[in-house]
Design a protein around this motif. Structure first.
Motif, mmCIF file in Angstrom:
data_model
loop_
_atom_site.group_PDB
_atom_site.id
_atom_site.type_symbol
_atom_site.label_atom_id
_atom_site.label_comp_id
_atom_site.label_asym_id
_atom_site.label_seq_id
_atom_site.Cartn_x
_atom_site.Cartn_y
_atom_site.Cartn_z
ATOM 1 N N GLN A 29 43.856 45.526 41.118
ATOM 2 C CA GLN A 29 44.402 44.954 42.346
ATOM 3 C C GLN A 29 43.323 44.853 43.418
ATOM 4 O OE1 GLN A 29 47.690 43.705 42.714
ATOM 5 N NE2 GLN A 29 46.652 42.750 44.442
ATOM 6 N N ILE A 32 41.461 41.695 42.805
ATOM 7 C CA ILE A 32 42.307 40.560 43.189
ATOM 8 C C ILE A 32 42.339 40.413 44.709
ATOM 9 C CG2 ILE A 32 44.680 39.685 43.200
ATOM 10 C CD1 ILE A 32 44.987 41.042 40.390
ATOM 11 N N ALA A 36 41.067 37.344 47.030
ATOM 12 C CA ALA A 36 41.964 36.709 47.995
ATOM 13 C C ALA A 36 41.289 36.623 49.365
ATOM 14 C CB ALA A 36 43.273 37.488 48.091
ATOM 15 N N HIS A 46 49.744 37.171 44.190
ATOM 16 C CA HIS A 46 48.457 37.827 43.971
ATOM 17 C C HIS A 46 48.321 39.137 44.743
ATOM 18 C CE1 HIS A 46 47.315 34.146 42.021
ATOM 19 N NE2 HIS A 46 47.350 33.452 43.142
ATOM 20 N N THR A 60 51.793 41.593 40.314
ATOM 21 C CA THR A 60 50.821 40.638 40.834
ATOM 22 C C THR A 60 49.990 40.117 39.672
ATOM 23 O OG1 THR A 60 49.275 42.436 41.323
ATOM 24 C CG2 THR A 60 50.640 41.642 43.158
ATOM 25 N N ALA A 62 46.220 37.847 38.704
ATOM 26 C CA ALA A 62 44.915 37.372 39.171
ATOM 27 C C ALA A 62 44.992 35.879 39.465
ATOM 28 C CB ALA A 62 43.839 37.644 38.119
ATOM 29 N N HIS A 63 44.239 35.455 40.448
ATOM 30 C CA HIS A 63 44.080 34.028 40.699
ATOM 31 C C HIS A 63 43.441 33.400 39.454
ATOM 32 C CE1 HIS A 63 43.769 36.119 44.559
ATOM 33 N NE2 HIS A 63 44.120 35.010 45.181
#
Length: 151
Positions: A29, A32, A36, A46, A60, A62-63
């Motif tokens: 996280q 991520i 972001a 995300h 959530t 990952a992009h």
């Protein structure tokens, strides 16, 4: 095992070669969230674990572009190029994200050299990348990358 190529002739000889796969990398996280912040993409799927727990992915994710960006460090574990003046990432021909990467998911890169062609002062290399997601049937990302190496 990492593959090495020294100079244009050895790079050219890689055409058609499977480079294998690298080690697994956990997508946290924190990573991520940093992505972001870097991209100004704070969509809740995300960055909001509480809301995302009740969302379509159960956590959530990952992009997609984070998954793609991680190809760079993962690729350095598969191929070392030496004996050239300069190497550049020339672009991508196709990118898809078939499976989202959940927080805590582990990914690894597999790569193959699809083609190497000559160009003025160097060579152009087409690489087929697959980012595997541990335990998933479909990959997290598939892409064809174009690199140029100059003598």
């Amino acid at each position: 095992m990492k593959t090495s190529a020294n100079g244009l002739a050895e790079i050219t000889a890689l055409a058609g070669r499977d480079l294998g796969h690298g080690d697994w990398l956990e997508v946290t996280q924190d990573r991520i969230d940093q992505f972001a912040d870097a991209t100004d993409d704070h969509q809740w799927i995300h960055v909001d674990p509480e809301r995302a727990a009740n969302g379509p992915f159960g956590s959530t994710i990952a992009h997609g572009y984070l998954t793609l960006a991680l190809v760079i460090p993962l690729f350095t574990d598969l191929l070392a190029i030496e004996g050239v003046r300069m190497s550049v990432n020339y672009g991508l021909e196709k990118v898809r994200f078939p499976t989202p990467v959940p927080v805590g998911g582990k990914i690894r890169l597999t790569a193959a050299v699809a083609e190497v062609t000559g160009l003025e002062g160097g060579v152009q290399m087409l690489l087929d990348f697959t980012v595997e997601l541990q335990g998933a049937e479909k990959p997290a990302c598939v892409a064809r990358a174009v690199y140029r190496h100059y003598a």
